[in-house]
Design an enzyme around this catalytic site. Structure first.
Site, PDB file in Angstrom:
ATOM      1  N   ASP A  86      -5.274  29.894  37.786  1.00 55.77           N
ATOM      2  CA  ASP A  86      -5.223  30.627  36.532  1.00 55.77           C
ATOM      3  C   ASP A  86      -4.261  29.861  35.626  1.00 55.77           C
ATOM      4  O   ASP A  86      -3.535  28.975  36.070  1.00 55.77           O
ATOM      5  CB  ASP A  86      -4.741  32.061  36.799  1.00 55.77           C
ATOM      6  CG  ASP A  86      -5.041  32.973  35.629  1.00 55.77           C
ATOM      7  OD1 ASP A  86      -5.601  32.506  34.619  1.00 55.77           O
ATOM      8  OD2 ASP A  86      -4.701  34.173  35.721  1.00 55.77           O
ATOM      9  N   CYS A 278      -5.578  46.520  62.454  1.00 57.98           N
ATOM     10  CA  CYS A 278      -5.281  47.920  62.790  1.00 57.98           C
ATOM     11  C   CYS A 278      -5.554  48.247  64.253  1.00 57.98           C
ATOM     12  O   CYS A 278      -4.941  49.162  64.809  1.00 57.98           O
ATOM     13  CB  CYS A 278      -6.117  48.857  61.926  1.00 57.98           C
ATOM     14  SG  CYS A 278      -5.713  48.740  60.177  1.00 57.98           S
TER      15      CYS A 278
END
Lengths: 528, 528
Positions: A86, A278
């Site tokens: 960017d 998880c």
């Protein structure tokens, strides 16, 4: 050409984007990486999480290396995949200004060896006046022209940002103008705050204003969009590239991303997720970790959640089931539901890009699903192209009774028997499609559709209008209406009243067998 | 008591079930394990997949060990968690008969040391006559009585099966009768084929017939239900325990389970899943595996998929968001949507078990969500308990304008100012709740609700009826109606026509400020 579209559904597509560092498959997410500090190693983003590309900020690198020779960006952040940089536009949005000139940062990105690079545009932001928004669009266009003159490395994919903020007409204008400039990728600028405020309905308007005015053969990057709950809709509207700092920002604030929204770690008792991060852990266990470890855990889960949703979307595109996915996702939050309602207004545009034949039949779940491309297309085509039969009588059979034909052991080839009758034009009627001439019934997607519609007042009214329209188109002198379910028997009465004086009307009540129909056909021999 | 309910939402609950081998948390899934052959080691089911319990078949063990001393079931299958044993009823359903006597298999399960055990019932099956179904129910009850006399080990949790098949009245009768017998767990028998044919609407009727006639303090096991796409709905209807052979059967047929339905491995290009099994793999890679490896891969993924969905459901119960989850899941297939419609008919029953206060405000996504407990409860209570104010005028403010009160910098405490006016009874009007007296507005869930309703004809009609009802209840002589959005201004006209001759009517149009309202209140001083 660096972008090859391989599969489509709605405005979404699976594509291959070639860069000098390798090929990326879209739709894709580029995780945002700070060039000076990394919570998760860029190398791990690729090896452990599966991200082939990332985005980092060339302006921050410029600030550090302005006095020195620019490093190769891949070396600096130790990432061997595709790097988009960017330009500092986000810093303009945040701080009002940057120290670098547009042409300076273009040259700097060329020195960095970015694979994809963005010109220094002026983000419109939101809550700005129309004048200010207009200025940001015009200044961005001026800079785009300047950039085209400055750019020397054409092996880099240059991104042309579309601005206009919350003014859809401006976005449309910006997209039209930007499309005239040759960029490899177009981007929709600064919807970040719109997304932070969950204004997904506004986001739909912004995306569509851009999409419908951009050349379709180039990918569209939706700047700053990084929540898995909105990926399906954004892809359906034609966005190909996302970037996300959210995975890390949310992690810092103890937030856990899911396709149904964001949960706070402090409020969780269970992880609704089986991802490799998880798996085998509990919220309670994670809460007891050191803050940095906890943040890394959440960032990792958030990345997995984004990645998995993009895989889910791609498989839905392959299956032609993207509409179903968007409809399901839009149930998770009222704002997404409002966005879905906004999307329905673009049903015709979605129809145009959706393949005519798909691997699977569509599901029609609700009256909203009647706006899906397959339904709209059939209804449009039957209205435009279909010339009715010359038969004197129209025979209307409920779609649910068609199954009886195939199940009936005594009566083989019911449909072909019916089709031989020159005096009769057999059609089926359907809450989804209206009238379907039996000779078309095997055409995709008519017999492959499964639906859960109930004969509401409105649905029945639409069906009635469809039947009346067909009667007007053709010159039937009689209508034989077959009714099986209670609502159909009720509907027969109202239809009878409507056609009185126009055609002869007759009802055949059938139950679980076709005896009545057989008797009727026996008595009324074909005129062949 | 071996079952402790910890949290509730709809008819779903999170509970702790104590067995002699340890505590299980419900809702839970017991993977079905063949006692003689295991695709995935029972030990791994616990250590790698997180399943604390499983179910195996005591009849198959009996056939092998009938001449010998029965082994301990945990030793036999090498599993140190909770083991439920089925009794051979499934074999009755499959083959019509078994070689073992009901009392024999009870004694055998006691010798095996099962932690949970099932009496040998007669599954009703489907497509059977009412007489046959009735017989299966009565014979199962007779066997339940016999079992109660045979059982010697009360440290085992005994399961009493409810039968009746697709005859809901029979299921209800069976449940009522079975509830009189003391079993630790009740089970709904043989909906397997109903599920195989995706008759989820029928399943809703069967579950509700059982649930509403069973004692609520015991867990309900839904036999043979093992697909993650229907867990959320089954839990919402009060099922606590599931068992699944499907994870393995589907794997054998190359089928990949997701919460949105089943995919065929052969048709997949992407895994829409980030589970520890799928992570880093591709469908193409898996297709190239050896058949056994491929089957093990699919079974592992299917187990993860089931486990994750149960975690998702439990977190939704904790958050009070089970309705939202069921509504989202019901979008994935027309048959689930039909089941959701069937569930709406039991809205009152769902309301009764849902906590009055929840951690999060409800989402009202569609008009179907108006059947959710929070909405029904408010509407019922306002009708039953609320006595209107003695004020002469009712002031009706749109709910969306209430936010203006809190945002208005010039006007502090708008609500308390309004409430001091004895002559006025300030209320807000809402497409979700109808009329909300301002003194109730802070009560959960009124101001915590987020909705995506649009003012459809039907919604506006219901609102009008609500206003007319309130006017009749009280003795207002005038109605002051505040309108802000276009539909409200339109609605004001129709309301005016309806109340003409009954009360004085006045409309206040406001926009983005409260000036009009301030002026009005200034002119009309309070009568205190």
């Amino acid at each position: 050409m660096s972008f090859e579209i391989r599969q489509k559904d709605l405005l979404g597509r699976i594509g291959k984007l070639s860069t000098k560092k390798g090929v990326l498959e879209t739709p894709l997410l580029l995780p945002v990486v700070n060039p000076n500090h990394q919570l998760i190693k860029p190398k791990d983003l690729r090896d452990q999480f599966g991200f082939e590309g990332l985005i980092t900020n060339s302006y921050l690198v410029w600030k550090r290396f302005r006095q020195e020779k620019a490093p190769d960006i891949h070396d600096l952040i130790q990432f061997d995949g595709v790097v988009e940089t960017d330009s500092g536009a986000y810093q303009i949005l945040q701080y009002g200004d940057v120290e670098v000139q547009p042409s300076q940062i273009i040259r700097f990105q060329e020195e960095l060896g970015s694979d994809i690079a963005v010109i220094l545009d002026i983000p419109t932001g939101d809550d700005v006046s129309l004048e200010r928004a207009k200025w940001s669009v015009d200044e961005t266009l001026r800079r785009a022209d300047q950039a085209q003159a400055t750019i020397t490395r054409r092996d880099i994919l240059w991104v042309g940002p579309v601005q206009g903020g919350m003014y859809p007409e401006l976005v449309a204008y910006s997209a039209r103008e930007m499309s005239k400039r040759d960029f490899s990728i177009y981007a929709l600028g600064s919807p970040t705050t719109v997304m932070q405020h969950y204004r997904f309905d506004m986001l739909v308007e912004m995306i569509m204003a851009a999409k419908m005015n951009l050349r379709p053969d180039r990918p569209l990057h939706l700047f700053g969009a990084g929540h898995p709950m909105m990926f399906a809709m954004a892809v359906a509207l034609g966005c190909d590239i996302f970037d996300s700092a959210s995975y890390a920002l949310f992690a810092r604030n103890g937030r856990y991303m899911t396709v149904n929204g964001t949960l706070k770690l402090e409020e969780m008792e269970y992880f609704p997720c089986g991802c490799s991060t998880c798996h085998g852990t509990t919220p309670d266990g994670i809460r007891r970790m050191l803050p940095t470890e906890r943040e890394r855990f959440l960032a990792s889960h958030n990345l997995n959640s984004c990645f998995t949703e993009l895989q889910t979307i791609k498989q839905a595109v392959v299956d032609g089931r993207l509409w179903e996915l968007v409809e399901a996702r839009s149930r998770s939050h009222p704002t997404l539901q409002r966005a879905f309602q906004a999307m329905l207004r673009y049903a015709e545009a979605l129809e145009q890009e959706t393949p005519v034949r798909k691997r699977k039949g569509p599901f029609v779940i609700s009256s909203s699903s009647l706006n899906r491309p397959e339904v709209i297309r059939y209804r449009n085509r039957i209205a435009e192209r279909y010339s009715p039969s010359k038969a004197k009588s129209m025979l209307l059979i409920p779609e649910d009774a068609l199954r009886l034909f195939t199940d009936d052991p005594d009566q083989e080839n019911w449909i072909s028997r019916l089709e031989k009758r020159r005096d009769l034009h057999p059609c089926s009627y359907s809450l989804v499609y209206g009238i379907i001439p039996l000779e078309l019934v095997d055409i995709y997607p008519l017999s492959q559709t499964e639906h859960a519609l109930t004969p509401t007042k409105e649905a029945v009214k639409i069906l009635k209008r469809g039947i009346m329209d067909s009667l007007q188109l053709a010159s039937y002198s009689s209508l034989i209406f077959v009714a099986r379910l209670p609502w159909q028997k009720e509907f027969a009465k109202s239809l009878h009243a409507a056609v009185r004086g126009k055609v002869k009307f007759r009802v055949l009540m059938i139950d679980r067998s076709l005896v009545e129909l057989t008797k009727f056909l026996g008595k009324n021999q074909s005129s062949e």
